[in-house]
Scaffold this active site. Sequence first.
Site, PDB file in Angstrom:
ATOM      1  CE1 TYR A   1      51.438  87.727  98.983  1.00  0.00           C
ATOM      2  CE2 TYR A   1      49.916  86.396 100.280  1.00  0.00           C
ATOM      3  CZ  TYR A   1      50.912  87.350 100.216  1.00  0.00           C
ATOM      4  OH  TYR A   1      51.386  87.926 101.363  1.00  0.00           O
TER       5      TYR A   1
ATOM      6  CB  SER B   1      51.983  85.022 103.380  1.00  0.00           C
ATOM      7  OG  SER B   1      50.593  85.107 103.658  1.00  0.00           O
TER       8      SER B   1
HETATM    9  P1  NAP Z   1      52.182  96.994 101.873  1.00  0.00           P
HETATM   10  O1  NAP Z   1      51.631  97.740 103.028  1.00  0.00           O
HETATM   11  O2  NAP Z   1      51.369  96.857 100.625  1.00  0.00           O
HETATM   12  O3  NAP Z   1      53.610  97.609 101.505  1.00  0.00           O
HETATM   13  C1  NAP Z   1      54.328  97.030 100.439  1.00  0.00           C
HETATM   14  C2  NAP Z   1      55.709  97.643 100.368  1.00  0.00           C
HETATM   15  O4  NAP Z   1      56.426  96.945  99.337  1.00  0.00           O
HETATM   16  C3  NAP Z   1      55.697  99.099  99.981  1.00  0.00           C
HETATM   17  O5  NAP Z   1      56.798  99.726 100.601  1.00  0.00           O
HETATM   18  C4  NAP Z   1      55.890  99.056  98.457  1.00  0.00           C
HETATM   19  O6  NAP Z   1      56.509 100.219  97.939  1.00  0.00           O
HETATM   20  C5  NAP Z   1      56.854  97.886  98.349  1.00  0.00           C
HETATM   21  N1  NAP Z   1      56.836  97.226  97.041  1.00  0.00           N
HETATM   22  C6  NAP Z   1      55.792  96.689  96.371  1.00  0.00           C
HETATM   23  N2  NAP Z   1      56.204  96.164  95.198  1.00  0.00           N
HETATM   24  C7  NAP Z   1      57.542  96.383  95.138  1.00  0.00           C
HETATM   25  C8  NAP Z   1      58.543  96.097  94.179  1.00  0.00           C
HETATM   26  N3  NAP Z   1      58.244  95.470  93.027  1.00  0.00           N
HETATM   27  N4  NAP Z   1      59.809  96.475  94.451  1.00  0.00           N
HETATM   28  C9  NAP Z   1      60.124  97.135  95.592  1.00  0.00           C
HETATM   29  N5  NAP Z   1      59.219  97.421  96.535  1.00  0.00           N
HETATM   30  C10 NAP Z   1      57.952  97.067  96.309  1.00  0.00           C
HETATM   31  O7  NAP Z   1      52.563  95.478 102.295  1.00  0.00           O
HETATM   32  P2  NAP Z   1      52.674  94.807 103.757  1.00  0.00           P
HETATM   33  O8  NAP Z   1      51.321  94.383 104.169  1.00  0.00           O
HETATM   34  O9  NAP Z   1      53.498  95.638 104.652  1.00  0.00           O
HETATM   35  O10 NAP Z   1      53.459  93.453 103.382  1.00  0.00           O
HETATM   36  C11 NAP Z   1      54.849  93.320 103.525  1.00  0.00           C
HETATM   37  C12 NAP Z   1      55.210  91.862 103.307  1.00  0.00           C
HETATM   38  O11 NAP Z   1      54.504  91.028 104.240  1.00  0.00           O
HETATM   39  C13 NAP Z   1      54.842  91.333 101.918  1.00  0.00           C
HETATM   40  O12 NAP Z   1      55.823  90.447 101.472  1.00  0.00           O
HETATM   41  C14 NAP Z   1      53.532  90.593 102.162  1.00  0.00           C
HETATM   42  O13 NAP Z   1      53.300  89.593 101.206  1.00  0.00           O
HETATM   43  C15 NAP Z   1      53.781  90.028 103.555  1.00  0.00           C
HETATM   44  N6  NAP Z   1      52.533  89.723 104.267  1.00  0.00           N
HETATM   45  C16 NAP Z   1      51.649  90.703 104.607  1.00  0.00           C
HETATM   46  C17 NAP Z   1      50.472  90.356 105.274  1.00  0.00           C
HETATM   47  C18 NAP Z   1      49.434  91.366 105.700  1.00  0.00           C
HETATM   48  O14 NAP Z   1      48.343  90.962 106.143  1.00  0.00           O
HETATM   49  N7  NAP Z   1      49.685  92.645 105.592  1.00  0.00           N
HETATM   50  C19 NAP Z   1      50.224  89.015 105.578  1.00  0.00           C
HETATM   51  C20 NAP Z   1      51.149  88.052 105.206  1.00  0.00           C
HETATM   52  C21 NAP Z   1      52.310  88.414 104.557  1.00  0.00           C
HETATM   53  P3  NAP Z   1      55.613 101.430  97.263  1.00  0.00           P
HETATM   54  O15 NAP Z   1      54.917 102.095  98.419  1.00  0.00           O
HETATM   55  O16 NAP Z   1      56.605 102.298  96.608  1.00  0.00           O
HETATM   56  O17 NAP Z   1      54.649 100.753  96.330  1.00  0.00           O
END
Ligand code: NAP
Length: 250
Positions: A159, A145
């Site tokens: 985080y 991130s």
């Molecule tokens: P999201 O929309 O909240 O989706 C999270 C996904 O991870 C969902 O499929 C969730 O499954 C799964 N998950 C959560 N906890 C888990 C666990 N303990 N074991 C297995 N699966 C789990 O997140 P996102 O925004 O797509 O983010 C994806 C990645 O990118 C993350 O690592 C995040 O830190 C990183 N990131 C995101 C952003 C942003 O702005 N969105 C920015 C920087 C980095 P369920 O639906 O079953 O809960």
Amino acid sequence: MTAERSLLVTGGSRGIGAAISRLAARHGWRVAVNYVRDESAARSVMSDIEQAGGEAFAVQGDVGNEADVLAMFDAVDKRFGHLDGLVNNAGVVDVASRVDGMSVERIERMMRVNVTGSILCAREAVKRMSTRHGGKGGAIVNLSSAAATLGSPGIYVDYAAAKGAIDVFTLGLAREVAAEGIRVNAVRPGIIDTEIHASGGDPDRVAKMRDMLPMKREGTADEVAQAVWWLLSDAASYTTGAVVDVTGGR
Ligand code: NAP
């Protein structure tokens, strides 16, 4: 050739992980779509992939729980027979807080899911992909991130610290397995329009941040997926230990 390739995307059911799962399937990879709670979201990604002529299956499991991780990789072995790629995408944030307001339970969850989970999954992937263990090589992409470079003061330093660990883990593991056919890279997204912000108690975070971003807009999950896909693919055959920013210049 790529039709035979198999990929596990942790947290592949929503947001960035879902975009990665769909994109890899469009390129002919078979995809294991992991989720932890929301089975219907995982099934919807699976059915999109199948309707487009691809192959996918949904696999439940908490990446921060070793027994779940072992069961998840067993399921992938049974279904696909081999593994060519892992995307360590599952990640969590928490509500905005200063460090002096954080409980030990919160800090431990942040590290368990974001750091331990990624390392455990990478361990299982290396056992299957490394030529040292009789594997054919492969690629691992970790989701870091922009928080790892910004520190996220007053919001979620825990985080940010977890994602900083992912950057260092990426570099170390990349060098550890570079001669064993495995490339390990990371992508650092900026502000991306997914449900993660709502899960951190701030569903309006993207709208609030928009004007402060260099491009005056947030990124999409598809834009992050493109970078992840490139790192997974043979087009990135000499790239390992890299961390690619997909932040719109933030
Ligand atoms: P999201 O929309 O909240 O989706 C999270 C996904 O991870 C969902 O499929 C969730 O499954 C799964 N998950 C959560 N906890 C888990 C666990 N303990 N074991 C297995 N699966 C789990 O997140 P996102 O925004 O797509 O983010 C994806 C990645 O990118 C993350 O690592 C995040 O830190 C990183 N990131 C995101 C952003 C942003 O702005 N969105 C920015 C920087 C980095 P369920 O639906 O079953 O809960």
